[in-house]
Every structure is written in structure tokens, then in C-alpha cells.
Scaffold this active site. Structure first.
Site, mmCIF file in Angstrom:
data_model
loop_
_atom_site.group_PDB
_atom_site.id
_atom_site.type_symbol
_atom_site.label_atom_id
_atom_site.label_comp_id
_atom_site.label_asym_id
_atom_site.label_seq_id
_atom_site.Cartn_x
_atom_site.Cartn_y
_atom_site.Cartn_z
ATOM 1 N N ASP A 156 5.809 -28.055 -16.080
ATOM 2 C CA ASP A 156 4.374 -28.336 -15.936
ATOM 3 C C ASP A 156 4.258 -29.851 -15.852
ATOM 4 O OD1 ASP A 156 1.713 -28.926 -16.152
ATOM 5 O OD2 ASP A 156 1.283 -27.384 -17.642
ATOM 6 N N PHE A 175 -12.689 -21.251 -25.852
ATOM 7 C CA PHE A 175 -13.215 -22.589 -26.132
ATOM 8 C C PHE A 175 -14.170 -23.084 -25.054
ATOM 9 C CE2 PHE A 175 -10.561 -24.818 -23.042
ATOM 10 C CZ PHE A 175 -9.553 -23.883 -22.834
ATOM 11 N N LYS A 219 -5.093 -34.581 -12.799
ATOM 12 C CA LYS A 219 -4.775 -35.545 -13.859
ATOM 13 C C LYS A 219 -3.982 -36.706 -13.272
ATOM 14 C CE LYS A 219 -5.568 -31.611 -16.376
ATOM 15 N NZ LYS A 219 -5.892 -30.315 -15.762
ATOM 16 N N PHE A 229 0.019 -24.283 -23.668
ATOM 17 C CA PHE A 229 -1.230 -24.815 -23.148
ATOM 18 C C PHE A 229 -2.120 -23.616 -22.815
ATOM 19 C CE2 PHE A 229 -4.292 -26.287 -20.046
ATOM 20 C CZ PHE A 229 -4.920 -27.227 -20.842
ATOM 21 N N THR A 230 -3.415 -23.786 -22.997
ATOM 22 C CA THR A 230 -4.374 -22.679 -22.909
ATOM 23 C C THR A 230 -4.227 -21.844 -21.627
ATOM 24 O OG1 THR A 230 -5.951 -24.270 -22.020
ATOM 25 C CG2 THR A 230 -6.058 -23.848 -24.394
ATOM 26 N N ARG A 288 -9.619 -29.270 -29.946
ATOM 27 C CA ARG A 288 -8.274 -28.772 -29.624
ATOM 28 C C ARG A 288 -7.675 -28.278 -30.938
ATOM 29 N NH1 ARG A 288 -7.429 -28.431 -23.917
ATOM 30 N NH2 ARG A 288 -8.592 -26.677 -24.723
ATOM 31 N N TYR A 290 -7.492 -24.450 9.768
ATOM 32 C CA TYR A 290 -7.205 -23.358 8.822
ATOM 33 C C TYR A 290 -5.706 -23.259 8.580
ATOM 34 C CZ TYR A 290 -7.464 -18.962 6.357
ATOM 35 O OH TYR A 290 -7.372 -18.010 5.381
HETATM 36 N N1 F0G Z 1 -1.322 -27.645 -17.574
HETATM 37 C C1 F0G Z 1 -1.749 -28.658 -18.360
HETATM 38 C C2 F0G Z 1 -0.779 -29.373 -19.238
HETATM 39 C C3 F0G Z 1 -3.095 -29.008 -18.361
HETATM 40 O O1 F0G Z 1 -3.526 -29.999 -19.137
HETATM 41 C C4 F0G Z 1 -4.004 -28.290 -17.534
HETATM 42 C C5 F0G Z 1 -5.431 -28.597 -17.554
HETATM 43 C C6 F0G Z 1 -3.508 -27.257 -16.741
HETATM 44 C C7 F0G Z 1 -2.158 -26.975 -16.780
HETATM 45 C C8 F0G Z 1 -4.409 -26.436 -15.862
HETATM 46 O O2 F0G Z 1 -4.813 -27.177 -14.782
HETATM 47 O O3 F0G Z 1 -7.290 -27.402 -15.087
HETATM 48 O O4 F0G Z 1 -6.197 -27.885 -12.905
HETATM 49 O O5 F0G Z 1 -6.396 -25.555 -13.714
HETATM 50 N N2 F0G Z 1 -5.971 -29.257 -18.469
HETATM 51 C C9 F0G Z 1 -7.347 -29.672 -18.542
HETATM 52 C C10 F0G Z 1 -7.565 -30.442 -19.810
HETATM 53 C C11 F0G Z 1 -8.339 -28.592 -18.326
HETATM 54 O O6 F0G Z 1 -8.729 -30.796 -20.069
HETATM 55 O O7 F0G Z 1 -6.611 -30.711 -20.533
HETATM 56 P P1 F0G Z 1 -6.276 -26.979 -14.092
#
Ligand code: F0G
Length: 456
Positions: free
Chosen positions: A215, A448, A258, A124-125, A382, A72
Site C-alpha cells: 500500500d 466512522f 495523498k 487500515f479501514t 482514529r 474512452y
Molecule cells: N490506504 C491508505 C493507507 C489510506 O490512507 C487510504 C485513505 C486508502 C488506502 C484508501 O484510499 O481514500 O483513495 O480510497 N485514506 C484516507 C485518510 C481516507 O484520510 O487517511 P482512498
């Protein structure tokens, strides 16, 4: 003489796929409300929804899994991950999180004060939603070319320092929380920034005492383009370029799903002991103790190995080589895509593909559904759906209305890419018949993922 790229690995295990009929897929997409996120993956043949958590791990990562320390507190695996991040990325303090958005939540809460502005090189979303939930307001400072799918600018991820300067002049530097700088800008089509631009940004932000938060989700891919395109970097390794990028920034959030070649995991990193102290405390509320942050020991082991593999020049050459193979095939077919071809996928320009549809009829959403029905290839919208609503409730209308064909790392073959291109071409040939959609269910956050549609 031509020398082709090829994968620096071979296959030891395969995952069998199911093929389906067109009638089956038609029913499946209707049931999913024309949202590819709502399809069961069993009904998908080639899954290009995302490159997130869909990578194939290497034999070395799998064997590292077995050495995971599941304590832990103070897990050996945490220290291995921390050391790798310090060595390869150069950041001083590291906090693991379950994935990227876990890191974004903590970092935004620690670094944004209510009412502050967060300038970034395109939204980014998940990043923007956490900035807003922390009381911040996102401001787009990417160069104009990034919003133009036909511009051939080699570094469409660049920051327009003039736009940042205007924000500082208007609001004052203390109203800026930090600059949110993404490498391999996702929503622009996987576009890189240049080292020259980052250096100029560093000079500007130093003068105004503004931090840069990186990021770094796709930093290796960004580094590949710097090596290829920027004078002075041809003889530097991806690993050296990545470290140089990180050293010009003050902290980072990362989705290890990624670039780092794992199926789950992330972290935040900082050079500031005060930010680290606050984040260390907050992470126990949302993720877990600061030496595991929602991850199993084995996950941290796999991340440590994956980070090193991602910095290998041959890996990036083959990874991006495959993306460009697909992109170039589509260009030859006359399909409108975002140019130049990016790092993690090929982005179809849905406005040019379906010029008869208004953006309010969700052309990219409709196109992704159509490609799925044609071949079982799953992609992602997108465009206007992903962009969501402004805090005042109005829809954002992004200039880019795209379908992303995202390539998981080390998963599919060149023949799979051929099948994808042929399917897109088949849909292109009957594009005039494609009808738009209307949204019949809209969730409050990140719509989305779960929105539902019907044909108009
Ligand atoms: N920043 C970027 C540039 C991303 O592409 C993503 C995730 C995140 C942050 C968030 O990371 O998913 O590990 O919580 N992108 C995915 C995509 C979901 O399909 O582009 P996460």
C-alpha cells in the site's frame, strides 16, 4: 548555524476562508452528531480532517490538465501515467482506479481466496474491509512498539517477522494470501518501515513463496524517514529510495490523493501477468475500461506530474518539516501526541489527553468535536470508532485512541499551524470538563464516516 526548512514554491492563487463564531460551531457540531465527517466544509476554518484529495496542485499539474486526452479507450494520458509509474515505481502492469479503495477492491478479489489470512503492518479501514469482503481475514503483524504512542522506535511501521513466521507455522504458507505492507503506516501515526526490515521480509517471503503487496499511498514520506534515519541512505535521493522499496515488493495499491498530490485518483500495479489479466477484466465491472478506470484523462495527466513532484527531496523536506513544526510545538506545550512525529499528520493521544473517559465513551471522537468548537479546526477520530467491529460483531478495542491532525500538502502556512497548536492548548487547559459521547447511529460498513453521537 540554524537553517530552516521552507516551501520550494510560492503562491499564485488563494482560496478565501470563512471564519465562524463559537455559537455557530456549537450548533454545527450538534447538527453533525459530533462527527467531524458530517460538518459542511463551509463551517470549517482550517481543515485537517485528512490529507486525502486535499492537496494543492502545482501550475504544472494544472497545465497538464488541459492536455488530458478524454478518449474512452487508449487515452494518451493513460500511457503517460503508466510510463511514469513504470519508471518511478518500477511495477510492470498498471490499472487506474477512481481512488485507493477501488484498487483495493479489485486486488483483494483477485488475490484473496475465501478463508485465507492477510497479514499486514496494522490495519487500515478501507483496506481491511475489502480484504474481509473478499473472504480474507486480516492479521496484525506490526511490531508491538507501533501500538505504544510513547515508544520512540524510529521505524514503528516495521513488520515483526516472528509474528509472520508464527502465522506461517500455524496455518501453512498457502493459507496466506499475501503480506499487505503499508508504507507510512497511517493508523500508527504515519510511521515508516526501514529498508532493513523490508529486505528481511523479502527474504522470508521469498523462502515461503508469499507475495508482498505494497500500500504505497505515502511511500515518498516513508522514503524521507529512511533517508534521514537509516544508515547508508543519507546520500540516496527520495526517488532512488522509493524505487528500491517498490522493487522489493510484488505489486501495489495506491491512493494518488495523498503522496501523488492530486485531488482524485489511484491505481493498482503488479508484476504478475496473471494477476494483471484478471484485474484488467474485473476493473471494467467496477471502475471503467482498464485504460481509464474511473478517471478522466486530465486526472491521469495530473497524477503523472504529481508523482514526479512528490519524489523531489525539497518537496518532502518541506512537507514533513511542516508536520514536525506543528508536532514540536505541541510537545513544547506538554500535549500528549504519538511519538516520533509521523509523516502526514500529528496524532493526539486521546487516552492520555482525557484519562477520565472510558474508551467506550469515545474520547478521541469527543476531543475532535471539542477542538472544532474551540477554533473551527477540523480533525478526525482514529480510535475505537474507526476500528469498527470484528466479523463476529464485537467492537475492536485498539490500543491507540487518537485524534489525527492531518496536514494537506502545500495548502496551509506556518501561521495556520500556530493557530492549530494554540487551539489544542486551549482545549487541553480545560480537558477535565470534556464529557464523553454515546453512539446513537451506527452504519454497517466503515462506521466512522457516518456514525452519529450525543453527549453523555
Ligand atoms: N490506504 C491508505 C493507507 C489510506 O490512507 C487510504 C485513505 C486508502 C488506502 C484508501 O484510499 O481514500 O483513495 O480510497 N485514506 C484516507 C485518510 C481516507 O484520510 O487517511 P482512498
Amino acid at each position: 548555524m540554524k537553517r530552516s526548512w521552507a516551501e520550494p514554491y510560492k503562491m499564485k492563487m488563494v482560496e478565501l476562508l470563512k471564519t465562524t463564531t463559537r455559537a455557530h460551531r456549537l450548533k454545527a457540531i450538534q447538527k453533525a452528531g459530533y462527527n467531524t465527517f458530517l460538518l459542511p466544509s463551509e463551517d470549517v476554518y482550517i481543515d485537517l480532517l485528512t490529507d486525502s484529495g486535499t492537496n494543492a496542485m502545482s501550475d504544472r499539474q494544472w497545465s497538464a490538465f488541459m492536455t488530458g486526452d478524454e478518449a474512452y479507450a487508449g487515452s494518451k494520458s493513460y500511457y503517460k501515467m503508466e510510463e511514469t509509474i513504470q519508471e518511478c515505481y518500477g511495477y510492470k502492469y498498471v490499472i487506474p482506479t477512481h481512488q485507493g479503495r477501488g484498487a483495493e477492491n479489485i486486488l483483494s478479489q483477485v488475490m484473496i481466496k475465501k478463508g485465507q489470512i492477510v497479514p499486514g503492518n496494522m490495519y487500515f479501514t478501507t483496506t481491511r474491509v475489502h480484504q474481509e469482503l473478499a473472504g480474507g481475514k486480516f492479521a496484525d503483524i506490526i511490531i508491538d512498539e507501533a501500538h505504544d504512542s510513547t515508544s520512540l522506535h524510529p521505524f514503528k511501521g516495521n513488520v515483526d517477522i516472528g509474528k509472520l513466521d508464527a502465522l506461517v507455522k500455524k496455518h501453512g504458507a498457502d493459507k496466506i494470501a499475501y503480506v499487505s505492507l503499508a508504507s507510512g503506516v497511517n493508523m500508527a501515526g504515519g510511521q515508516p518501515f526501514s529498508m532493513e526490515n523490508l529486505k528481511a521480509l523479502r527474504t522470508f517471503t521469498k523462502k515461503h513463496k508469499i507475495k508482498i503487496i505494497h500500500d504505497m499511498t505515502r511511500v515518498g514520506e516513508n522514503a524521507f524517514f529512511i533517508q534521514e534515519r537509516e544508515p547508508g541512505y543519507k546520500n540516496k535521493s527520495i526517488r532512488q529510495i522509493v524505487l528500491e522499496i517498490c522493487n522489493l515488493t510484488d505489486g501495489a495499491t495506491m491512493s494518488a490523493k495523498k503522496d501523488a498530490l492530486v485531488n482524485i485518483g489511484g491505481f493498482m500495479a503488479t508484476n504478475d501477468p496473471k494477476v494483471y489479466e484478471e484485474a484488467t477484466n474485473l476493473v471494467v465491472v467496477y471502475e471503467g475500461l482498464h485504460t481509464y478506470g474511473g478517471l478522466a484523462g486530465r486526472d491521469m495527466e495530473a497524477i503523472a506530474v504529481g508523482i514526479r513532484e512528490s519524489l523531489d527531496d525539497n518537496h518532502q523536506r518541506a512537507r514533513i518539516g511542516q508536520v514536525h513544526y506543528l508536532g514540536n510545538k505541541l510537545i513544547e506545550m506538554g500535549i500528549p501526541i504519538v511519538l516520533p512525529i509521523g509523516g502526514h499528520g500529528v496524532f493526539l493521544d486521546a487516552k492520555a489527553f482525557l484519562p477520565h473517559l472510558d474508551q467506550e465513551q469515545f474520547p478521541a471522537q469527543a476531543l475532535a468535536a471539542e477542538i472544532y468548537v474551540d477554533s473551527g479546526v477540523r480533525s478526525m477520530e482514529r480510535g475505537i470508532v474507526s476500528a469498527g467491529r470484528k466479523p463476529n460483531g464485537e467492537n475492536y478495542h485498539p490500543q491507540l485512541e487518537l485524534v489525527r491532525l492531518t496536514i494537506p500538502r502545500r495548502v496551509y502556512t506556518q501561521a495556520h499551524m500556530d493557530v492549530v497548536a494554540e487551539s489544542v492548548e486551549a482545549v487541553f487547559e480545560k480537558r477535565e470538563k470534556i464529557r464523553g459521547l454515546k453512539m446513537v447511529y451506527e452504519p454497517k460498513y466503515l462506521r466512522f464516516f457516518q456514525a452519529r453521537f450525543e453527549k453523555v
